[in-house]
Motif scaffolding. Structure first.
Motif, PDB file in Angstrom:
ATOM      1  N   LYS A  70      -8.089   1.993  -1.230  1.00 48.99           N
ATOM      2  CA  LYS A  70      -9.713   1.898  -1.528  1.00 48.99           C
ATOM      3  C   LYS A  70      -9.909   1.916  -2.917  1.00 48.99           C
ATOM      4  O   LYS A  70     -10.702   1.382  -3.499  1.00 48.99           O
ATOM      5  N   ARG A  71      -9.094   3.061  -3.534  1.00 48.13           N
ATOM      6  CA  ARG A  71      -9.317   3.457  -4.993  1.00 48.13           C
ATOM      7  C   ARG A  71      -8.810   2.254  -6.043  1.00 48.13           C
ATOM      8  O   ARG A  71      -9.523   1.776  -6.907  1.00 48.13           O
ATOM      9  N   PHE A  72      -7.397   1.884  -5.806  1.00 45.58           N
ATOM     10  CA  PHE A  72      -6.713   1.063  -6.902  1.00 45.58           C
ATOM     11  C   PHE A  72      -6.327  -0.422  -6.215  1.00 45.58           C
ATOM     12  O   PHE A  72      -6.043  -1.271  -7.021  1.00 45.58           O
ATOM     13  N   GLY A  73      -6.607  -0.580  -5.032  1.00 46.37           N
ATOM     14  CA  GLY A  73      -6.348  -2.076  -4.350  1.00 46.37           C
ATOM     15  C   GLY A  73      -4.876  -2.367  -3.909  1.00 46.37           C
ATOM     16  O   GLY A  73      -4.908  -3.299  -3.123  1.00 46.37           O
ATOM     17  N   ARG A  74      -3.829  -1.633  -4.294  1.00 45.55           N
ATOM     18  CA  ARG A  74      -2.741  -1.890  -3.989  1.00 45.55           C
ATOM     19  C   ARG A  74      -1.801  -0.857  -4.226  1.00 45.55           C
ATOM     20  O   ARG A  74      -2.303   0.337  -4.947  1.00 45.55           O
ATOM     21  N   ILE A  75      -0.592  -0.885  -3.766  1.00 42.86           N
ATOM     22  CA  ILE A  75       0.621   0.149  -4.050  1.00 42.86           C
ATOM     23  C   ILE A  75       1.681  -0.765  -4.332  1.00 42.86           C
ATOM     24  O   ILE A  75       2.306  -1.486  -3.676  1.00 42.86           O
ATOM     25  N   ASP A  76       2.163  -0.516  -5.722  1.00 40.92           N
ATOM     26  CA  ASP A  76       3.336  -1.340  -6.201  1.00 40.92           C
ATOM     27  C   ASP A  76       4.885  -0.429  -6.188  1.00 40.92           C
ATOM     28  O   ASP A  76       5.838  -0.847  -6.094  1.00 40.92           O
ATOM     29  N   VAL A  77       4.636   0.818  -6.368  1.00 41.92           N
ATOM     30  CA  VAL A  77       5.703   1.866  -6.133  1.00 41.92           C
ATOM     31  C   VAL A  77       5.584   2.973  -5.218  1.00 41.92           C
ATOM     32  O   VAL A  77       4.613   3.491  -5.507  1.00 41.92           O
ATOM     33  N   LEU A  78       6.377   3.165  -4.321  1.00 40.77           N
ATOM     34  CA  LEU A  78       6.389   4.426  -3.299  1.00 40.77           C
ATOM     35  C   LEU A  78       7.508   5.110  -3.927  1.00 40.77           C
ATOM     36  O   LEU A  78       8.751   4.785  -3.892  1.00 40.77           O
TER      37      LEU A  78
END
Length: 276
Positions: free
Chosen positions: A70-78
């Protein structure tokens, strides 16, 4: 700008990795059981979102991921970093101590990974970094059950590497040796309640070494964080990344031993096939 989700981000490796990512201009979803600890450690930053997450609770993993998206739109690295150690002989480690360790170190990794992967699959990109240990490559007396959790992380990571590659997603297992963090402090390392005299010359020696070695480890945590930044910048990241001279030495020694044993017992190993 990449977005990282880092578990166990209030101290140790997690906090340092978050700090380096923010300095690189990336966004960070920094999770911990107490988000206030993250803010206290990292301060306020427009690209930082501190979120509550107990990795043993799958519903919290999904909630943390939803807040980050919701805040950043995506997750690239876990970065699956949350975990702790148990020091004791295999026989000394109770069922309750074992279950608690696996709940965080193994099932926690699975909970968070399952929550993140649908988003990475949708965007057809991403990188999963699972923090293992040299104890996940070679077991050692006193660290048997802890090592078992890291062996599990190694197996999960190897399978993920194969499963996710066709989808444009990387998976790397990180194998640190002893780094100068608070891992050997009481807040990160649990000693078994049971200590049997018969193990004093083996596991007892390791307990004493851990006490003396605390904050005298050879690895530099800041350099580990730098290495992970270099890793996610690589177009062809490895399946596993050992870090630390002690880790490299242990891997080389184990590989030699495995090769020697395989040669010594190869005839027996091959003798078990059908001869149709």
């Amino acid at each position: 700008m990449r977005t990282w989700l880092i578990t166990g981000a209030s101290r140790g490796f997690g906090a340092l990795i978050a700090e380096k990512a923010l300095q690189a201009g990336d966004a960070v979803i920094a999770t911990a059981r107490k988000p206030a600890d993250v803010t206290a450690r990292l301060g306020a930053h427009p690209n930082l979102l501190a979120v509550r997450l107990d990795v043993t609770r799958e519903e919290e993993a999904h909630q943390a991921v939803a807040e980050g998206i919701k805040r950043f739109g995506r997750i690239d690295v876990l970065v699956n970093n949350a975990g702790f150690g148990v020091l004791g002989a295999v026989e000394e480690t109770s069922a309750a101590e074992t279950e608690r360790l696996f709940a965080t170190n193994v099932f926690g990794v699975l909970n968070v990974t399952r929550a993140v992967l649908p988003h990475m699959r949708q965007q057809r990109s991403g990188h999963v970094l699972n923090i293992s240990s040299i104890g996940g490559y070679q077991a050692y007396m006193g660290w048997g059950v802890y090592g078992a959790t890291k062996f599990a992380v190694e197996g999960i990571s190897e399978a993920l590497h194969q499963e996710l590659a066709p989808l444009g997603i990387h998976a790397t297992v990180i194998e640190p040796g002893f780094f100068r963090t608070d891992f050997l402090d009481e807040q990160s390392l649990v000693k078994t309640a049971l200590e049997l005299p018969d193990y004093d010359e083996t596991v007892g020696k390791v307990r004493r070494m851990a006490h003396d070695y605390n904050h005298a480890q050879p690895g530099n945590p800041a350099k580990l964080a730098d290495a992970l930044l270099a890793l996610v910048n690589s177009p062809n990241p490895p399946q596993r990344l050992p870090l630390g001279s002690d880790t490299v030495a242990r891997i080389e020694a184990k590989n030699r031993l495995v090769e020697q044993e395989l040669l010594a017992w190869k005839d027996v190993a091959l003798s078990t096939d059908f001869r149709d």
